[in-house]
Design an enzyme around this catalytic site. Structure first.
Site, PDB file in Angstrom:
ATOM      1  CB  THR A 180      -0.927  -0.003   1.225  1.00 26.72           C
ATOM      2  OG1 THR A 180      -1.463  -1.314   1.366  1.00 26.72           O
ATOM      3  CG2 THR A 180      -2.069   0.958   1.062  1.00 26.72           C
ATOM      4  CB  THR A 231       0.491  -3.745   6.499  1.00 27.42           C
ATOM      5  OG1 THR A 231      -0.835  -3.765   5.992  1.00 27.42           O
ATOM      6  CG2 THR A 231       1.122  -2.398   6.250  1.00 27.42           C
ATOM      7  CG  ASP A 232      -2.859  -8.217   4.764  1.00 25.40           C
ATOM      8  OD1 ASP A 232      -3.069  -7.120   5.317  1.00 25.40           O
ATOM      9  OD2 ASP A 232      -3.742  -8.857   4.157  1.00 25.40           O
ATOM     10  CE  LYS A 246      -2.522  -5.004   9.110  1.00 22.12           C
ATOM     11  NZ  LYS A 246      -2.842  -5.113   7.690  1.00 22.12           N
TER      12      LYS A 246
END
Lengths: 410, 614
Positions: free
Chosen positions: A82, A158-159, A235
């Site tokens: 992203t 980020t996942d 996360k």
């Protein structure tokens, strides 16, 4: 895609009671998307359109970034994500499709901090990351350090960023900072966290650090980024800017924004002068199993033949007594079992209750205070880089890259 | 100035923004409740920056906002969530809000968009945490009963409320907003105001829009021949609309006159900046004395024009000042207005000398940090050059009284791009057909007059009232219209004027009281004290008991006999004419708890008894 119209065609749309002019964008499920001159998109049946002309869709302009060669060298290794994304009319969704150099265009302030070279390793959504790409990533980072980069920036979705950061922590012994960075809110929006995360990440890559870290928003405000150790970060929220948290240890530093002051904690590993070391072998036949009440032990058979299994057990590190016989069998057949906890916080201790003792008896290793995903990545690496199962067992119980703390500080 | 609008070629259109009174916000499940800033539970801050559109263009309005890097602070509440914080993707478009907008579109005879696409409209003034406002075009091409054309209706999310400069409150962000855009079909100030009133009436007719100051805002688009389209934002009072139009026409006419005068004089803009900081080191003007840098430019043959009034309270100099303020400076000084503000005649003379200015020239100075001065001067030069073109296309904001100030350039289509996190919504012909058109308030007024015999003004009040449906329900259940109207409108208004908290009274409580009155259990004379008690938070039963305790006929006779006995002399003196005054005393004592008819009957008997004995 429609065969009748092409993106950019000027069209007139005739609906019952009115007609309007616009630009044809795309068709999905019989509905054509038309951008009106007002800027609004509307969806109309394709048969209501007639072509009136064609226009050139303006191509995004390439802005040449002039690099200051007196500044320290930073390499950006891009994997997608992203931090550099844009809207794709084909899918109608925000996708990562920028090349590494586009990051410099997206975050103009970077150019005043360092001179950058960019390696575009891949361009994937991070849910599509694989151990095979980790190996390519490790080699790319290694090469960049060898060729003189003062620090490495890895842009990543980020996942699965925490998995990749953990993987790099084991695969590369680095004298310079290897900084993972991403953004939680897409780069196309004025409120994106990509600028602040990117700027703070570069400052971290230039800092006195010598390990693999993740740099992301520390709070919901645009005030400070946290520097997380690659083997202790997770996360912890689906969408917040400060989703990334260090679990079971202190953060290893922070970067203020917009002043960009880096401060490092005492347990941060400092920059070194040596050469980097690369150990890029991974045993991919490893899995993680999340135990739940009533889980059918027969399910374990699906992983028979696997070299290593991380159990995310309950509490201190348990799974139902019914599971133990099957674990014992598989362990005897050569599968290495490592116990971690669904609690995420705290240390495994299979010496308190009978079930735990039975699990140890069945061959399970206590994963200490390792995070389950980190234990999985470590298991892949250990099995890929050890000469015997007993050596592997020993390595799993040792702290190799900050993934295990000796003491549980209060 | 009196103006011939037709001759001037006035063209005006309006955009009306009205908050919808839905249960939840447009893209999250928060209530649409407005809060007090003191109730805030927390805050956070962010920076925003302009991003390129899908076409790779930077919107010029957004670009101008970017001249200053500003930190925005946001207040959160227990009624706001991560969506307002720009920390969670939006929920699907609120169907209740869409139905309201579609209903209004249907009233205006519009064509619904077959598939609604939510867009992101770049807004980086801080009022949207995301940096964009979500908006969707819902229907096109309609006509008002009065004949004005409606171009589009859109469904948008409301922006955050600005508390001060860069502090915003998130309670308002995300409340559904309908935007109604008329065609540019109005040619007099009065027509604009009438059309706005008519749209307001239609909106209120749905019964599903928010009420009160700030819940409806009008933007007005105005141009005259040779002028330019100017959008004036945020006119909140309907009554000011015509005045705003008049003043804008006046401004455009004046700017065109200035243009002609500049051409006639052969005026020009000198672009060389002169550092005049040293001229003001001992100035009595505190701003100038303490300024780190003072820059000046000369506008050749502009003398008198910069200071010329173009609409009440506004000069060409004010326009230049607005442009300069975009760079963060407080304003500017120009020689048309000097000496003043502590600047002496000598200083002006020296200033003009430093710039080689003749009496025909105007000198403009800006005082601030060097970088800001530079930026502001570029803006002033830009605006001064625009004076040769006449009227710049602009977005302006309304000032008190109806004059306006420059806000930003008119935004282009480049500031819209798709909101990809929200699925498109198909509007089927069946859905559109099934929407019920509400009765228009104008028709309601006529019906109240005709069917219920209400006077026009009362009928109007009742038709616009939030208690309209409760009022009609009461009549349905057999309450006389005049009584129902008093209970739901007139008496409440009187009590409100006296300071009672009538908004606390529930419709169903009023209805309950009306039923008691209708059944004769409570006298209608007690209505006002009962409503007062309700406003104080009493239940209907408590209110009736307190305002009008039950009095049996036996007790009543006793009371009347006592009062009559006390006033025997007065009665003997006045005879039957004493009935009225004594009646008042009795009613006061029983506090309206007994039907006046019964009191009257017993009282007459008692009085005639006294008179007989006399």
């Amino acid at each position: 895609m429609s065969t009748t119209f092409e993106t950019g065609d000027l069209v007139r749309c005739t609906l019952q009671g009115c007609s309007c002019e616009g630009t044809y964008i795309t068709t999905r499920d019989g509905m054509a998307t038309v951008k009106l001159t007002s800027g609004y998109n509307i969806g109309v049946p394709e048969e209501s359109l007639t072509k009136t002309g064609s226009s050139e869709m303006a191509e995004p302009q390439e802005v040449e970034i002039i690099q200051d060669t007196t500044l320290p060298k930073i390499s950006i290794v891009s994997t997608g994500g992203t931090i550099a994304s844009k809207i794709d009319y084909r899918t109608g969704a925000v996708t990562s499709q920028f090349r590494a150099t586009d990051i410099l265009n997206a975050i103009p302030g970077l150019a005043s901090l360092a001179q950058f070279s960019a390696v575009q390793l891949c361009n994937i959504l991070s849910e599509n990351m694989t151990p095979a790409i980790w190996q390519q990533l490790a080699r790319a980072i290694y090469d960049e350090i060898r060729s003189g980069a003062q620090g490495i920036l890895v842009t990543h979705g980020t996942d699965t960023m925490a998995y990749s950061a953990a993987a790099m922590s084991f695969m590369i012994k680095t004298p310079v900072p290897v900084v993972f960075v991403g953004s939680q809110r897409s780069a196309d929006r004025p409120s994106s966290d990509n600028v602040m995360n990117g700027m703070c990440a570069v400052k971290t890559a230039l800092s006195d650090l010598g390990e693999v870290v993740v740099v992301m928003h520390g709070t919901t405000s645009d005030d400070v980024c946290a520097i997380h150790r690659g083997t202790r970060v997770r996360k912890m929220h689906t969408s917040r800017r400060d989703a990334f948290q260090t679990i079971g240890d202190g953060v290893i530093g922070s970067v203020t924004y917009p002043s960009l002051d880096v401060s490092l904690a005492s347990h941060a590993v400092k920059r070194g002068n040596g050469e980097p070391e690369l150990k890029d072998q991974l045993e991919e036949k490893c899995a993680i199993i999340w135990y739940y009440p009533g889980m059918d032990p027969a399910l374990l058979s699906a992983w028979s033949g696997y070299k290593g299994i991380v159990l995310a057990g309950t509490g201190l590190g348990h799974c139902g007594t019914d599971m133990i016989a099957r674990i014992r069998e598989m362990s005897a057949a050569g599968t290495l079992f490592v116990m971690t906890s669904q609690c995420l916080h705290g240390r495994i201790c299979d010496r308190v209750y009978d079930t735990g003792r039975d699990l140890l008896g069945a061959g399970v290793i206590e994963g200490e205070d390792m995070l389950p995903e980190v234990a999985l990545v470590k298991l892949m690496w250990v099995l890929g880089n050890s000469s015997s199962l007993s050596e592997a067992r020993l390595m799993m119980a040792q702290n190799l890259a900050g993934e295990i703390t000796r003491r549980s500080s209060v | 100035m009196t103006l011939d609008y037709q001759k001037l070629g006035l063209i005006a259109g309006i955009e009306i923004h009205q908050q919808l009174n839905t249960k939840e916000k447009l893209f999250c499940r928060c209530p649409t409740t407005i809060r007090e800033a003191e109730e805030s539970k927390g805050e956070f801050f962010r920076y925003l920056r302009a991003t390129k559109s899908e076409m790779g263009e930077l919107d010029r309005a957004a670009e101008e906002e970017m001249m200053q890097v500003r930190q925005f602070r946001y207040l959160t509440y227990d009624t706001t969530c991560l969506v307002e914080n720009d920390e969670e993707p939006p929920a699907p478009l609120n169907e209740e809000a869409l139905d309201i907008v579609l209903t209004i579109a249907k009233v205006c005879g519009m064509t619904p968009v077959p598939e609604i696409h939510t867009m992101r409209k770049l807004v980086i003034d801080g009022s949207n945490t995301s940096g964009f406002q979500r908006t969707a075009l819902v229907a096109m091409n309609g006509t008002l009963p009065g004949g004005a054309g409606i171009e589009t209706v859109c469904l948008e999310e409301e922006a955050a409320q600005r508390i001060e400069d860069t502090i915003f409150s998130l309670d308002r962000l995300g409340i559904p907003l309908i935007e109604i855009t008329t065609s540019p079909c109005m040619h007099t100030p009065e027509a604009v105001q009438e059309t706005a009133a008519q749209i307001g009436m239609i909106l209120r007719s749905t019964g599903k829009v928010k009420r009160g100051l700030g819940t409806i805002r009008q933007d007005i688009n105005i141009s005259i021949r040779e002028g330019a389209r100017v959008e004036i934002k945020g006119v909140q009072e309907l009554d000011l609309i015509a005045e705003v139009v008049r003043r804008e026409v006046c401004r455009q006419v004046s700017l065109l006159e200035i243009r002609e005068e500049l051409k006639k004089r052969g005026a020009s803009v000198e672009k060389t900046l002169v550092d005049v900081t040293s001229l003001f080191t001992d100035s009595k003007s505190r701003v100038l004395k303490s300024a780190p840098k003072i820059l000046a430019i000369r506008l050749n043959k502009f003398a008198g024009l910069v200071g010329r009034e173009i609409q009440p309270g506004r000069r060409l100099g004010s326009e230049m000042s607005d442009y300069a303020k975009k760079c963060g400076v407080g304003g500017l000084f120009h020689t048309d207005e000097l000496p003043a503000y502590g600047v002496t005649e000598d200083e002006v003379t020296n200033l003009k000398k430093a710039l080689d200015a003749t009496p025909d020239d105007c000198v403009i100075i800006v005082a601030d940090k060097p970088q800001r001065c530079q930026c502001a001067m570029q803006q002033i030069i830009r605006r001064a050059e625009m004076a040769f073109e006449g009227v710049p296309k602009e977005t302006r904001k309304m000032l008190e009284g109806g004059s306006t100030a420059y806000m930003r350039p008119l935004p282009g289509a480049a500031r819209m791009y798709p909101e990809t996190d929200v699925f498109q919504v198909r509007v089927t012909p069946e859905r559109f057909a099934s929407l019920e058109i509400p009765e228009m308030i104008d028709d309601t007024i006529a019906r109240y007059m005709q069917e219920f015999g209400l006077a026009r003004e009362v009928a109007r009040q009742m038709a616009y009232s939030e208690r309209r449906s409760a009022f009609e329900e009461a009549i349905h259940s057999g309450i006389k219209p005049a009584l129902a109207e008093r209970a739901f409108n007139s008496t409440l208004r009187e009590l409100s004027r006296e300071g009672a908290q009538v908004h606390r009274i529930k419709d169903e409580d009023i209805l309950q009281v009306l039923i008691l009155i209708n059944s004769g259990e409570v006298a209608k004379e007690a209505l006002s004290p009962i409503l007062t008690a309700l406003a104080e938070g009493k239940t209907p039963a408590e209110a009736c008991e307190r305002a009008a305790p039950k009095v049996s006929e036996e007790e009543l006779t006793k009371i009347i006999n006592r009062i009559v006995a006390e006033r025997a002399d007065f009665i003997k003196e006045r005879g039957n004419a004493a009935t009225g005054p004594v009646m008042g005393v009795v009613m006061k004592e029983v506090r309206g708890s007994v039907d006046g008819k019964i009191v009257n009957q017993i009282l007459r008997e008692a009085i005639s008894q006294v008179l007989k004995n006399a």
